[in-house]
Write a protein that holds these residues in place. Structure first.
Motif, PDB file in Angstrom:
ATOM      1  N   VAL A  79     -16.827   7.546  -7.420  1.00 26.24           N
ATOM      2  CA  VAL A  79     -15.436   7.868  -7.764  1.00 26.24           C
ATOM      3  C   VAL A  79     -14.562   6.619  -7.640  1.00 26.24           C
ATOM      4  O   VAL A  79     -14.760   5.795  -6.748  1.00 26.24           O
ATOM      5  CB  VAL A  79     -14.874   8.990  -6.872  1.00 26.24           C
ATOM      6  CG1 VAL A  79     -15.622  10.281  -7.077  1.00 26.24           C
ATOM      7  CG2 VAL A  79     -14.921   8.594  -5.402  1.00 26.24           C
ATOM      8  N   LEU A  80     -13.597   6.501  -8.554  1.00 27.12           N
ATOM      9  CA  LEU A  80     -12.597   5.432  -8.506  1.00 27.12           C
ATOM     10  C   LEU A  80     -11.207   5.993  -8.225  1.00 27.12           C
ATOM     11  O   LEU A  80     -10.267   5.244  -8.035  1.00 27.12           O
ATOM     12  CB  LEU A  80     -12.580   4.660  -9.829  1.00 27.12           C
ATOM     13  CG  LEU A  80     -13.683   3.600 -10.007  1.00 27.12           C
ATOM     14  CD1 LEU A  80     -13.710   3.092 -11.441  1.00 27.12           C
ATOM     15  CD2 LEU A  80     -13.467   2.438  -9.033  1.00 27.12           C
ATOM     16  N   ASP A  81     -11.116   7.311  -8.204  1.00 27.81           N
ATOM     17  CA  ASP A  81      -9.831   7.979  -7.976  1.00 27.81           C
ATOM     18  C   ASP A  81      -9.588   8.107  -6.473  1.00 27.81           C
ATOM     19  O   ASP A  81     -10.275   8.871  -5.788  1.00 27.81           O
ATOM     20  CB  ASP A  81      -9.852   9.362  -8.634  1.00 27.81           C
ATOM     21  CG  ASP A  81      -8.510  10.069  -8.540  1.00 27.81           C
ATOM     22  OD1 ASP A  81      -7.595   9.544  -7.863  1.00 27.81           O
ATOM     23  OD2 ASP A  81      -8.365  11.154  -9.128  1.00 27.81           O
ATOM     24  N   ALA A  83      -7.228   9.568  -4.881  1.00 30.30           N
ATOM     25  CA  ALA A  83      -6.785  10.918  -4.512  1.00 30.30           C
ATOM     26  C   ALA A  83      -7.983  11.842  -4.337  1.00 30.30           C
ATOM     27  O   ALA A  83      -8.039  12.645  -3.396  1.00 30.30           O
ATOM     28  CB  ALA A  83      -5.825  11.468  -5.566  1.00 30.30           C
ATOM     29  N   LEU A  84      -8.963  11.729  -5.242  1.00 34.99           N
ATOM     30  CA  LEU A  84     -10.172  12.541  -5.137  1.00 34.99           C
ATOM     31  C   LEU A  84     -10.969  12.170  -3.894  1.00 34.99           C
ATOM     32  O   LEU A  84     -11.480  13.041  -3.193  1.00 34.99           O
ATOM     33  CB  LEU A  84     -11.036  12.365  -6.384  1.00 34.99           C
ATOM     34  CG  LEU A  84     -12.393  13.074  -6.391  1.00 34.99           C
ATOM     35  CD1 LEU A  84     -12.218  14.571  -6.235  1.00 34.99           C
ATOM     36  CD2 LEU A  84     -13.157  12.755  -7.675  1.00 34.99           C
ATOM     37  N   LEU A 133     -10.858  -0.488  -5.106  1.00 40.33           N
ATOM     38  CA  LEU A 133     -10.116  -0.137  -6.313  1.00 40.33           C
ATOM     39  C   LEU A 133      -9.689  -1.388  -7.068  1.00 40.33           C
ATOM     40  O   LEU A 133      -9.714  -1.427  -8.303  1.00 40.33           O
ATOM     41  CB  LEU A 133      -8.902   0.721  -5.947  1.00 40.33           C
ATOM     42  CG  LEU A 133      -8.104   1.309  -7.108  1.00 40.33           C
ATOM     43  CD1 LEU A 133      -8.975   2.212  -7.967  1.00 40.33           C
ATOM     44  CD2 LEU A 133      -6.884   2.052  -6.594  1.00 40.33           C
ATOM     45  N   GLN A 136     -12.543  -2.673  -8.914  1.00 37.99           N
ATOM     46  CA  GLN A 136     -13.149  -1.625  -9.731  1.00 37.99           C
ATOM     47  C   GLN A 136     -14.575  -1.285  -9.275  1.00 37.99           C
ATOM     48  O   GLN A 136     -15.457  -0.993 -10.085  1.00 37.99           O
ATOM     49  CB  GLN A 136     -13.147  -2.017 -11.206  1.00 37.99           C
ATOM     50  CG  GLN A 136     -11.762  -2.004 -11.841  1.00 37.99           C
ATOM     51  CD  GLN A 136     -11.154  -0.600 -11.871  1.00 37.99           C
ATOM     52  OE1 GLN A 136     -11.627   0.285 -12.571  1.00 37.99           O
ATOM     53  NE2 GLN A 136     -10.093  -0.409 -11.089  1.00 37.99           N
ATOM     54  N   PRO A 138     -16.585   1.457  -7.410  1.00 33.40           N
ATOM     55  CA  PRO A 138     -16.378   2.859  -7.027  1.00 33.40           C
ATOM     56  C   PRO A 138     -16.870   3.157  -5.620  1.00 33.40           C
ATOM     57  O   PRO A 138     -17.797   2.511  -5.113  1.00 33.40           O
ATOM     58  CB  PRO A 138     -17.194   3.630  -8.068  1.00 33.40           C
ATOM     59  CG  PRO A 138     -18.270   2.671  -8.479  1.00 33.40           C
ATOM     60  CD  PRO A 138     -17.647   1.308  -8.431  1.00 33.40           C
TER      61      PRO A 138
END
Length: 213
Positions: A79-81, A83-84, A133, A136, A138
């Motif tokens: 994941v890169l989000d 918030a997730l 982040l 980039q 993850p």
């Protein structure tokens, strides 16, 4: 894991192209079921909609055996989000159910055949490897899933008798509201209530021999 037979049709599909064999995962959480698959796009299987994770999803190797030893498998998600990632880190997933179905697609990428509950277990551990982040890179969320044998062999959780636990299970129930106070106080400082007057004919006092007659 549950021992299943992989049909010749599924074997043929996998030999034709590995991408025609997909894993469909169902993960139970406190906020509801999460359904994803290892392909791309949304797909409907057994009446449920699964979201494709593609190259961001992974599944480790697992084996089945006929003895009483437990098996584990690791499901991973990149994941890169942020918030997730924060949502997953704040979610207590241990003990929740996790199922994986193996599904074969035909040459037109339509569901051809499936074997349900190739993996049938519960989450026993959650690991997070943080990325970057800015670069980039993850983060990797890994769910370790144990089978029913491991669940069966786990000792039952001891009953909790704190006010916080009781309020969580039964809001408003004050049965254990003084448990911490009682546990942390010397016995001689606690108030004692008796059901007898201590002396006289009207109570339970007096001669102990006469009280027993």
């Amino acid at each position: 894991m549950i021992e299943r037979v992989i049909t010749p049709t599924m074997v043929a599909a996998a030999k034709a192209s590995p991408s025609r064999l997909l894993a469909f995962a169902e993960i139970n959480t406190s906020s509801g079921w999460v359904r994803v698959h290892s392909g791309h796009g949304e797909r409907v299987y057994n009446g449920q909609t699964y979201l494709g994770m593609g190259e961001f999803a992974g599944i480790g190797q697992f084996t089945e055996n006929a003895d009483t030893s437990n098996n584990r498998v690791t499901l991973s998600l990149k994941v890169l989000d942020p918030a997730l990632l924060a949502e997953v880190m704040n979610e207590s997933l241990n003990g929740y159910e996790c199922f994986v179905h193996l599904v074969a697609l035909d040459e037109y990428r339509r569901v051809l055949e499936g074997v349900d509950y190739v993996i049938d277990g519960e989450i026993v551990d959650v690991k997070v490897q943080e990325g970057s982040l800015e670069k980039q890179i993850p983060s990797v969320i890994s769910l370790v899933v144990g089978d029913w044998i491991e669940r069966w062999a786990t000792p039952a959780e001891a009953a909790k008798t704190t006010d916080a636990d009781q309020q969580h299970l039964f809001p408003g129930d004050r049965f254990f509201d003084l448990a911490e106070i009682v546990a942390g106080s010397p016995a001689n400082t606690l108030p004692v209530k008796t059901n007898y007057s201590g002396s006289g004919r009207g109570g339970m006092g007096g001669d102990p021999v006469r009280r027993l007659k």
